[in-house]
Design an enzyme around this catalytic site. Structure first.
Site, PDB file in Angstrom:
ATOM      1  N   ASP A  13       0.861  -1.167   0.000  1.00  0.00           N
ATOM      2  CA  ASP A  13       0.000   0.000   0.000  1.00  0.00           C
ATOM      3  C   ASP A  13       0.906   1.228   0.000  1.00  0.00           C
ATOM      4  OD1 ASP A  13      -2.558   1.402   0.313  1.00  0.00           O
ATOM      5  OD2 ASP A  13      -1.771   1.904   2.297  1.00  0.00           O
ATOM      6  N   ASP A  15      -0.001   5.335   0.609  1.00  0.00           N
ATOM      7  CA  ASP A  15      -0.196   6.368   1.622  1.00  0.00           C
ATOM      8  C   ASP A  15      -0.511   5.733   2.976  1.00  0.00           C
ATOM      9  OD1 ASP A  15      -0.266   8.953   2.532  1.00  0.00           O
ATOM     10  OD2 ASP A  15      -1.659   9.646   1.006  1.00  0.00           O
TER      11      ASP A  15
END
Length: 265
Positions: A13, A15
């Protein structure tokens, strides 16, 4: 549980996991260097469909990450899924110009009139005209697909309304929910990754900061799940959740140290 040393591909992932805002999180570069040294691969996997993969890669380069950078967005996954399932389509898009570019890359055509499908993404350029037109088309029973379900998008100023919030608005108006939501936690996203990379699920791990998308995605997809505590999820959230990761680390740098330990470095 699978050993970390058996993992060939780490899905990251972005952010809240690798960076926050425009700053790399502690240990990010060390983690990538460790993977490269061990001959392992990584791919950034993001539900955020407001940008295209090229823009995300450029953002990472500006923050200091070098070498090969591969980014796969929910927009990419949706473009591939639609092409495989339905062929190239005429799409009415509630999405950004960069998301439109992503769909065009896979052969789809963005149209304002006579669409075959309505696609909803994280539209940071949204306006009333787009929403109204989408609702008009959806009342004609067109196919309806969303790139991902996230309710909010993290920012330095706090959570911002994301595609899931638009889904709720459209449901209130039309009574319709998407026929498909492609992004995490839907295993469809992993199927598209495996098609792109050729890596089997038992050799893939997901690293992320959200229980209900990243970790639930890994659980549904049958891959190793690794939670970092640098983003949305706190230890209290983890204690109170029925969604449990296989591994929990303070940050991605701590994960690098685990990999180094397993390989005897």
């Amino acid at each position: 549980m699978r050993d970390l040393k058996d993992i060939e591909l780490f899905l990251l992932d972005m952010d809240g996991t690798f960076y926050l805002g425009n700053k790399l999180l502690p240990g990010s570069i060390e983690f990538v260097d460790t993977l490269r040294k061990q001959g392992k691969n990584f791919m950034f996997l993001t539900n955020n469909s407001s940008n295209d993969s090229e823009s995300y890669a450029e953002k990472l380069r500006k923050m200091g990450l070098d070498g090969k950078i591969e980014v796969f967005t929910s927009g990419d996954a949706t473009g591939i899924f639609l092409k495989e399932r339905y062929g190239t389509l005429r799409i009415f898009l509630v999405g950004t110009k960069k998301l439109a570019k992503t769909f065009e890359k896979y052969g789809h055509k963005i149209v304002q009139e006579d669409p075959e499908i309505v696609v909803l993404g994280y539209d940071t350029e949204i306006n009333y005209e787009k929403l109204a037109k989408a609702c008009i088309y959806l009342r004609k029973n067109l196919l309806y697909v969303a790139t991902h379900p996230d309710i909010n998008c993290p920012s330095l100023e706090g959570p911002l309304p994301d595609a899931g919030s638009y889904i709720a608005l459209i449901e209130k108006s039309t009574g319709r929910l998407p026929d498909y939501i492609v992004g995490k936690p839907n295993p469809l996203m992993l199927e598209m990754v495996m098609k792109k990379t050729g890596v089997s699920r038992e050799k893939i791990a997901m690293v992320g900061d959200r229980l209900y998308t990243d970790i639930e995605f890994a659980r549904r997809s049958g891959i190793l799940s690794i939670l970092v505590l640098t983003g949305e999820t706190t230890l209290e959230d983890l204690r109170n959740s029925s969604i449990k990761p296989d591994i929990v680390v303070e940050n991605i740098g701590e994960l690098a140290k685990l990999l180094q330990k397993e390989s005897g470095e």
